[in-house]
Design a protein around this motif. Structure first.
Motif, PDB file in Angstrom:
ATOM      1  N   ILE A  96      -0.050  25.858  -7.348  1.00  0.00           N
ATOM      2  CA  ILE A  96       0.307  25.705  -5.999  1.00  0.00           C
ATOM      3  C   ILE A  96      -0.748  24.600  -5.611  1.00  0.00           C
ATOM      4  CG2 ILE A  96       0.553  26.461  -3.735  1.00  0.00           C
ATOM      5  CD1 ILE A  96       0.817  29.236  -4.861  1.00  0.00           C
ATOM      6  N   LEU A  97       0.033  23.369  -5.029  1.00  0.00           N
ATOM      7  CA  LEU A  97      -0.699  22.191  -4.414  1.00  0.00           C
ATOM      8  C   LEU A  97      -0.076  22.244  -3.130  1.00  0.00           C
ATOM      9  CD1 LEU A  97      -0.982  19.338  -6.814  1.00  0.00           C
ATOM     10  CD2 LEU A  97      -2.729  20.919  -6.180  1.00  0.00           C
ATOM     11  N   ASP A  98      -0.904  22.255  -2.060  1.00  0.00           N
ATOM     12  CA  ASP A  98      -0.659  22.241  -0.769  1.00  0.00           C
ATOM     13  C   ASP A  98      -1.324  20.961   0.117  1.00  0.00           C
ATOM     14  OD1 ASP A  98       0.115  22.574   2.128  1.00  0.00           O
ATOM     15  OD2 ASP A  98      -0.951  24.516   2.082  1.00  0.00           O
ATOM     16  N   ASN A  99      -0.549  19.946   0.339  1.00  0.00           N
ATOM     17  CA  ASN A  99      -1.052  18.597   0.614  1.00  0.00           C
ATOM     18  C   ASN A  99      -2.279  17.945   0.053  1.00  0.00           C
ATOM     19  OD1 ASN A  99       0.480  19.261   3.097  1.00  0.00           O
ATOM     20  ND2 ASN A  99      -1.131  19.787   4.625  1.00  0.00           N
ATOM     21  N   ASN A 100      -1.971  18.171  -1.354  1.00  0.00           N
ATOM     22  CA  ASN A 100      -2.534  17.473  -2.275  1.00  0.00           C
ATOM     23  C   ASN A 100      -4.068  18.444  -2.596  1.00  0.00           C
ATOM     24  OD1 ASN A 100      -0.845  15.383  -2.607  1.00  0.00           O
ATOM     25  ND2 ASN A 100      -2.148  13.761  -1.698  1.00  0.00           N
ATOM     26  N   GLN A 101      -3.983  19.745  -2.092  1.00  0.00           N
ATOM     27  CA  GLN A 101      -5.511  20.416  -2.362  1.00  0.00           C
ATOM     28  C   GLN A 101      -4.808  21.435  -3.070  1.00  0.00           C
ATOM     29  OE1 GLN A 101      -7.800  20.564   1.505  1.00  0.00           O
ATOM     30  NE2 GLN A 101      -5.704  19.675   2.055  1.00  0.00           N
ATOM     31  N   PRO A 102      -5.609  22.326  -3.905  1.00  0.00           N
ATOM     32  CA  PRO A 102      -5.233  23.583  -4.575  1.00  0.00           C
ATOM     33  C   PRO A 102      -4.893  24.815  -3.724  1.00  0.00           C
ATOM     34  CG  PRO A 102      -7.322  22.527  -5.634  1.00  0.00           C
ATOM     35  CD  PRO A 102      -7.007  21.820  -4.337  1.00  0.00           C
ATOM     36  N   LYS A 103      -4.209  25.399  -4.102  1.00  0.00           N
ATOM     37  CA  LYS A 103      -3.531  26.654  -3.338  1.00  0.00           C
ATOM     38  C   LYS A 103      -3.069  26.442  -1.938  1.00  0.00           C
ATOM     39  CE  LYS A 103      -4.631  29.382  -6.798  1.00  0.00           C
ATOM     40  NZ  LYS A 103      -5.032  28.485  -7.834  1.00  0.00           N
ATOM     41  N   LEU A 104      -4.282  26.207  -0.878  1.00  0.00           N
ATOM     42  CA  LEU A 104      -4.002  26.098   0.489  1.00  0.00           C
ATOM     43  C   LEU A 104      -4.711  24.917   1.049  1.00  0.00           C
ATOM     44  CD1 LEU A 104      -4.149  29.744   1.896  1.00  0.00           C
ATOM     45  CD2 LEU A 104      -2.301  28.443   1.930  1.00  0.00           C
ATOM     46  N   ASN A 111       0.751  -1.266   0.164  1.00  0.00           N
ATOM     47  CA  ASN A 111       0.102  -0.009  -0.166  1.00  0.00           C
ATOM     48  C   ASN A 111       0.988   1.328   0.064  1.00  0.00           C
ATOM     49  OD1 ASN A 111      -2.620   1.697   0.626  1.00  0.00           O
ATOM     50  ND2 ASN A 111      -1.243   2.153   2.501  1.00  0.00           N
ATOM     51  N   TYR A 112       0.664   2.238  -0.545  1.00  0.00           N
ATOM     52  CA  TYR A 112       1.160   3.570  -0.582  1.00  0.00           C
ATOM     53  C   TYR A 112       0.068   4.689  -1.010  1.00  0.00           C
ATOM     54  CZ  TYR A 112       1.221   3.194  -5.790  1.00  0.00           C
ATOM     55  OH  TYR A 112       0.940   3.126  -6.980  1.00  0.00           O
ATOM     56  N   HIS A 113       0.339   5.755  -0.102  1.00  0.00           N
ATOM     57  CA  HIS A 113      -0.434   7.178  -0.343  1.00  0.00           C
ATOM     58  C   HIS A 113       0.534   8.380  -0.019  1.00  0.00           C
ATOM     59  CE1 HIS A 113      -3.788   9.948  -0.294  1.00  0.00           C
ATOM     60  NE2 HIS A 113      -3.457  10.260   0.854  1.00  0.00           N
ATOM     61  N   PHE A 114       0.699   8.846  -1.016  1.00  0.00           N
ATOM     62  CA  PHE A 114       1.782  10.105  -0.785  1.00  0.00           C
ATOM     63  C   PHE A 114       1.068  11.376  -0.698  1.00  0.00           C
ATOM     64  CE2 PHE A 114       4.380   6.754  -2.577  1.00  0.00           C
ATOM     65  CZ  PHE A 114       5.449   6.637  -1.569  1.00  0.00           C
ATOM     66  N   VAL A 115       1.442  12.326  -0.222  1.00  0.00           N
ATOM     67  CA  VAL A 115       0.842  13.752  -0.045  1.00  0.00           C
ATOM     68  C   VAL A 115       1.974  14.703  -0.614  1.00  0.00           C
ATOM     69  CG1 VAL A 115       0.091  15.642   1.500  1.00  0.00           C
ATOM     70  CG2 VAL A 115      -0.702  13.078   1.943  1.00  0.00           C
ATOM     71  N   TYR A 116       1.325  15.377  -1.471  1.00  0.00           N
ATOM     72  CA  TYR A 116       2.433  16.387  -2.438  1.00  0.00           C
ATOM     73  C   TYR A 116       2.174  17.829  -1.947  1.00  0.00           C
ATOM     74  CZ  TYR A 116       3.916  12.356  -5.273  1.00  0.00           C
ATOM     75  OH  TYR A 116       4.376  11.207  -5.877  1.00  0.00           O
ATOM     76  N   TYR A 132      -2.470  17.430   7.154  1.00  0.00           N
ATOM     77  CA  TYR A 132      -2.174  16.011   6.989  1.00  0.00           C
ATOM     78  C   TYR A 132      -1.508  15.292   8.253  1.00  0.00           C
ATOM     79  CZ  TYR A 132       0.342  11.647   5.253  1.00  0.00           C
ATOM     80  OH  TYR A 132       0.753  10.616   5.118  1.00  0.00           O
ATOM     81  N   VAL A 133      -2.080  14.110   8.493  1.00  0.00           N
ATOM     82  CA  VAL A 133      -1.666  13.560   9.668  1.00  0.00           C
ATOM     83  C   VAL A 133      -0.874  12.135   9.187  1.00  0.00           C
ATOM     84  CG1 VAL A 133      -2.121  12.194  11.573  1.00  0.00           C
ATOM     85  CG2 VAL A 133      -3.470  14.388  11.282  1.00  0.00           C
ATOM     86  N   ASP A 134       0.376  12.054   9.462  1.00  0.00           N
ATOM     87  CA  ASP A 134       1.188  10.873   8.922  1.00  0.00           C
ATOM     88  C   ASP A 134       0.936   9.664   9.992  1.00  0.00           C
ATOM     89  OD1 ASP A 134       2.798   9.039   8.182  1.00  0.00           O
ATOM     90  OD2 ASP A 134       4.658  10.195   8.429  1.00  0.00           O
TER      91      ASP A 134
END
Length: 407
Positions: free
Chosen positions: A376-384, A346-351, A389-391
């Motif tokens: 701009i992507l912040d934690n896989n989201q647009p702009k902000l 399994n993998y899930h990455f946050v960019y 995100y919790v690891d």
């Protein structure tokens, strides 16, 4: 006799009415003319003096076209505002996009070095003032060649001052330079009060369309949404998946970033405005069509080049490595039992991603207006990011929940 007198009265009244309407029409026609048109009519000179006037008009047109092209290529600025920090390895984006060395255009939307997202857009009035200031400072360059005409017998008095006026319209730019110049040849004399030129470029129209593009980009996040789609669709960019595999998935972050650059270049380059003249491929679902109408007869171009700045941060990662999570190997007992039947990886990455996009509008004559914006992507989201995100990779609670719910 009486009837003849009545007919005469009617004729006279009709003539008066026609004269009144004709006078009113001439007044209205004159009122509808712009200041530029009225000044243009007054700027006519006798044929004997035409060579000097033609030279001055040509010189003004060349200067005006040059400075309008420069301003249009720099996002509406002649001098891009100075950034808080100079461009460097610590601030590769700055507040302008370096297209090639020595050629920059302003970001209309960007994130500063201290993480603040802001807009930087000139107004039409500011663009007019910039052109006026340039002409005030440089129009006197046109005087240097007047010596040629003086040698031909012209008497010319150089203006003592220069005052420029510029008006940006949708389809053209009107330029009036007030610099009274006395010119005489033989017995013919005239003082040319103003020098005028109309530059036929759609600066105003392209500027308004660029504002619509930026507004759509900021409000609808179409560049960020397309970037998220790249992450989901292209396997070169690991995003989120669950695979039947016993091998732990490992990627090199630099390799992923290089692939991301190439994918962004191709996908951003495919974007077009509605009704743009350069729809070179069939797009049945209008996926690459931006919901903004292109000015009539114009070509729209969206560009990202792989040698431009590109920032990427990925969580979870260890140094330059991005690691998947082999779920069935979380515990020795569980691993020994499950591996006899199957393995899960399994993998899930946050960019966090940031890169520039150059937007250009080009007319059929080659005139272009361009500006830069930032994706701009912040934690896989647009702009902000709207949530943090919790690891969970180190979370005991997450591991316990996984064990309590093995399915």
């Amino acid at each position: 006799m009486q009837k003849r007198g009545q007919v005469t009265v009617f004729i006279i009244v009709g003539i008066i009415i026609l004269a009144v309407f004709g006078f009113l029409y001439m007044l209205s026609a004159g009122a509808l003319k712009s200041e530029f048109d009225r000044e243009f009519q007054r700027a006519v000179v006798p044929e004997q003096l035409a060579p000097v006037k033609t030279y001055m008009d040509d010189c003004l047109e060349l200067k005006s076209r040059t400075i309008i092209d420069t301003l249009s290529s720099r996002g509406g600025y002649l001098d891009i505002p100075q950034d808080i920090l100079p461009r460097s390895i610590n601030n590769p984006f700055s507040n302008s996009l370096e297209i090639v060395p020595g050629m920059e255009t302003a970001y209309w939307f960007y994130e500063s070095a201290n993480g603040i997202q802001q807009e930087q857009i000139p107004t039409k009035e500011e663009m007019e003032l910039a052109i006026e200031g340039y002409l005030d400072d440089t129009f006197s360059d046109c005087y240097y060649e007047l010596g040629y005409y003086q040698n031909q017998g012209f008497e010319i008095e150089i203006p003592s001052y220069i005052d420029s006026s510029v008006r940006i319209s949708d389809k053209h730019v009107e330029v009036i330079v007030k610099a009274p110049m006395y010119v005489a040849f033989d017995d013919v004399t005239k003082t040319i009060e103003n020098h005028l030129v109309k530059i036929d470029v759609p600066l105003g129209e392209f500027y308004d369309a660029s504002l619509d593009i930026l507004e759509n980009s900021v409000s609808e996040n179409f560049l960020e949404e397309r970037t998220l789609d790249m992450m989901v669709v292209y396997e070169e960019i690991p995003y989120s998946d669950l695979e039947m595999s016993c091998e732990r998935k490992i990627w090199n972050k630099n390799d992923v970033a290089n692939e991301f650059r190439l994918i962004a270049r191709e996908n951003i380059g495919a974007l077009r405005l509605k009704n743009s003249e350069n729809l070179i491929f069939h797009d049945p679902h209008d996926y690459f069509t931006v919901d903004v109408n292109a000015p009539a007869g114009s070509t729209s171009v969206f560009t990202y080049m792989t040698d431009w700045p590109f920032k990427i941060d990925v969580t979870p990662s260890r140094g330059d490595l991005m690691l998947g999570d082999p779920v069935s190997q979380g515990s020795h007992t569980i691993s020994k039992f499950l591996n006899a039947f199957f393995c899960l990886s399994n993998y899930h990455f946050v960019y966090d991603v940031k890169y520039p996009v150059l937007v250009s509008l080009i007319d059929e004559h080659g005139y272009s207006f361009q500006f830069a914006t930032m994706v701009i992507l912040d934690n896989n989201q647009p702009k902000l990011a709207e949530f943090e995100y919790v690891d969970y990779t180190e979370s005991i609670e997450m591991k316990e929940n996984m064990c309590d719910n093995p399915s």
